[in-house]
Design an enzyme around this catalytic site. Sequence first.
Site, short mmCIF file in Angstrom:
data_model
loop_
_atom_site.label_atom_id
_atom_site.label_comp_id
_atom_site.label_asym_id
_atom_site.label_seq_id
_atom_site.Cartn_x
_atom_site.Cartn_y
_atom_site.Cartn_z
N SER A 68 0.78 -1.34 -0.02
CA SER A 68 -0.02 0.03 0.05
C SER A 68 0.83 1.20 -0.03
O SER A 68 1.72 1.59 -1.00
CB SER A 68 -0.96 0.25 1.22
OG SER A 68 -1.95 0.79 1.08
N HIS A 69 0.71 2.04 1.06
CA HIS A 69 1.23 3.29 1.23
C HIS A 69 2.76 3.42 1.66
O HIS A 69 3.44 4.28 1.54
CB HIS A 69 0.58 4.39 1.93
CG HIS A 69 0.34 3.91 3.42
ND1 HIS A 69 -0.58 2.71 3.64
CD2 HIS A 69 0.97 4.10 4.48
CE1 HIS A 69 -0.60 2.49 4.64
NE2 HIS A 69 0.30 2.93 5.31
N ASP A 84 -2.90 6.18 -3.38
CA ASP A 84 -1.74 5.78 -2.67
C ASP A 84 -1.23 4.64 -3.56
O ASP A 84 -1.56 4.65 -4.69
CB ASP A 84 -2.06 5.41 -1.30
CG ASP A 84 -3.02 3.89 -1.36
OD1 ASP A 84 -3.97 3.70 -2.30
OD2 ASP A 84 -3.08 3.13 -0.39
N ASP A 135 -1.56 1.39 -3.94
CA ASP A 135 -2.10 0.57 -4.48
C ASP A 135 -3.45 0.86 -4.72
O ASP A 135 -4.62 0.19 -5.27
CB ASP A 135 -2.20 -0.57 -3.56
CG ASP A 135 -2.85 -0.58 -2.29
OD1 ASP A 135 -2.97 0.72 -1.50
OD2 ASP A 135 -3.97 -1.17 -1.67
N ASP A 187 -6.16 2.45 -3.48
CA ASP A 187 -7.39 2.32 -2.54
C ASP A 187 -7.57 3.60 -1.66
O ASP A 187 -8.66 3.59 -1.39
CB ASP A 187 -7.44 0.99 -1.80
CG ASP A 187 -6.25 0.93 -1.06
OD1 ASP A 187 -5.28 1.55 -0.96
OD2 ASP A 187 -6.16 -0.41 -0.10
N ARG A 188 -6.58 4.12 -1.47
CA ARG A 188 -6.81 5.61 -0.53
C ARG A 188 -6.91 6.93 -1.61
O ARG A 188 -6.58 6.95 -2.67
CB ARG A 188 -5.72 5.64 0.10
CG ARG A 188 -5.36 4.52 1.27
CD ARG A 188 -4.25 4.89 2.05
NE ARG A 188 -4.11 4.20 3.12
CZ ARG A 188 -3.50 4.28 4.26
NH1 ARG A 188 -3.17 5.42 4.74
NH2 ARG A 188 -3.31 3.22 5.12
N LYS A 243 -11.66 -0.19 -0.50
CA LYS A 243 -11.89 1.07 -0.60
C LYS A 243 -11.27 1.52 -1.96
O LYS A 243 -10.42 0.96 -2.67
CB LYS A 243 -10.98 1.83 0.58
CG LYS A 243 -9.68 1.44 0.93
CD LYS A 243 -9.08 2.39 2.00
CE LYS A 243 -7.61 2.02 2.27
NZ LYS A 243 -7.41 0.77 3.12
C1 VG1 Z 1 -4.27 1.64 8.37
C2 VG1 Z 1 -5.32 2.53 8.47
C3 VG1 Z 1 -6.51 1.69 8.35
C4 VG1 Z 1 -6.57 1.17 6.77
C5 VG1 Z 1 -5.27 0.27 6.73
C6 VG1 Z 1 -5.05 -0.24 5.39
O1 VG1 Z 1 -3.97 0.53 9.25
O2 VG1 Z 1 -5.29 3.17 9.96
O3 VG1 Z 1 -7.67 2.63 8.42
O4 VG1 Z 1 -7.41 0.27 6.65
O5 VG1 Z 1 -4.12 1.10 7.11
O6 VG1 Z 1 -4.99 0.84 4.27
P1 VG1 Z 1 -3.34 0.71 10.68
O7 VG1 Z 1 -3.46 -0.74 11.30
O8 VG1 Z 1 -2.01 0.80 10.23
O9 VG1 Z 1 -3.81 1.72 11.31
V1 VG1 Z 1 -4.11 0.45 2.86
O10 VG1 Z 1 -4.18 1.65 1.79
O11 VG1 Z 1 -2.29 0.26 3.72
O12 VG1 Z 1 -4.34 -0.98 2.56
CO CO Z 2 -3.74 1.27 0.06
#
Ligand code: VG1
Ligand code: CO
Length: 556
Positions: free
Chosen positions: A114-115, A279, A281, A283-284, A379
Amino acid sequence: FTVEKVPTKPIDGQKTGTSGLRKKTKVFTSENYLANWIQSLFSSLGDEFKGTTIGLGGDGRYFNKQAAQIILKIAAANGVKKVIVGQNAIMATPAMSALIRRRKLFGGLVMSASHNPGGPDEDWGIKFNYRSGEPAPERITDAIFGFTQSISEIAQADIPDTDLAVMGSSQYGDFEVEVVDPVADYLATLRMVFDFPLLREFLARPDFSLVFDAMHAVTGAYAGPILVDALGAPSSSILNGTPLENFGGGHPDPNLTYAHELVELQWGEGAADLGAASDGDGDRNMILGRRFFVTPSDSVAMIAANAQQCIPYFSSGLKGVARSMPTSGALDRVAAAQSLPFFEVPTGWKFFGNLMDAGKCSVCGEESFGTGADHVREKDGTWAVLAWLSILAVKNKDTPAGAPLVSVEDVAMEHWAKYGRNFFSRYDYEGVDSAAAERLVGHLRSLIDSSAPGTKFGAYELATADDFRYTDPVDGSVAERQGVRFVFTDGSRIIFRLSGTGSAGATVRVYIEQYSDDVSAHKEDTQAALAPIIAVALDISKLAEFTGREKPTVIT
Ligand code: VG1
Ligand code: CO
């Protein structure tokens, strides 16, 4: 082809977090690390997936192409009939969810952290999405983890590497690999949701401008075909549109800190009417107006409030709405005003899937720049951008050329005037020593026990304090210890949780929220408005004492 059984041993720590398994790339490239997890995934599914088709793709980060070949060989050996792979191993997370749903796949694998930054010294990750396109539920991820602890061999087919740059099918005995356009199915899904001719017409207005920052991540592969080709935006409206294996060296995280290029643009002379970023992937999302930031908790509330009027897919109204627990209560107010079923779930998208499958939820969101709907089960960053475009397009239908457009800020001000404003901010303390973070959480849990309702914390009077526990209304499954929260009599909240997506050390997240229905205060700066309650949060948690940190690493 023949199947080779490669002996292996269990490797510690292959437990998935909030969203898949994430580690340093070097961990994943170490012997059998990825192969063990993939074999454990197939083992955990029993015979259920045999003879089925699955999807495969990722966010374009370093190691994805090699990883795809490893996964294909293990999939073939375990009895998967066919794998549909995005060209060049590209597939955004929401696009995988759409692919699974449209093609009725058994599931799909997304190679992404992801990010988190990418590259040989940064992060890698993988997640599995199930039949309706949703992130694998905990009963599956727990079973995978179980197998990783006892695995002794990996089944691997001796098939050659597949050329993932070329679209088309390759057959290896009974096993097929089909390389597809990673955009087509996803775009077809978006066309079903939005009024593309309306958006096209709006984007053609000379007095409206859009800028989208793909942050050198996966949406670079989607922005051209969707925003430019299908919707007619000028190609100059896309920034950092080439996906790179290391995302250009940055954090592909669309927030005010990491998307600073876009932020500088939107606070400068060349600002666009709508600024957005996504982001790693895809989704954000982050939504900006001119010199204006829409906090994600507000974004989901504003989209929900306007969905029926502005987005054809919702023209008969919303089935319900949901948010994650730390997300502000802005959405709750929309739900109450429109008499919509409302749900509060733990952090992580996997909890929304059941609600959507049961027809209880249309639009949902998280404070962490995640917004989405039931067209997929993830998302969806691009969806959020098109949702905001739709709101602006509809609200400006009657704005004549030359007159000022209804802006992102106008939409927000109007929303706050009607519903009040939930000031919200999150403080992240990244790279904290894990043991210190655990001691902090221990302290907070004891504070819950010792604080009766009515206890005064500064000017705030406690209504309740607990460690969030969620019972899924559909299947009755329970998720415990999902975040320590202190809720005050005026509705303000302070919440603490540890991140479940990091690859090393601990990240402490502090979420702060305070409501105001005083219109004259709605323009106030968030940090200024929240300063008193933030001081209370830092004081009662003894955060500096436990972590040695005076300041957060990221404020959103
Ligand atoms: C974080 C965010 C959460 C989100 C998750 C995955 O998780 O707070 O709201 O669903 O990332 O997003 P955590 O456990 O680090 O707080 V993504 O775009 O990384 O799939
Ligand atoms: Co993501």
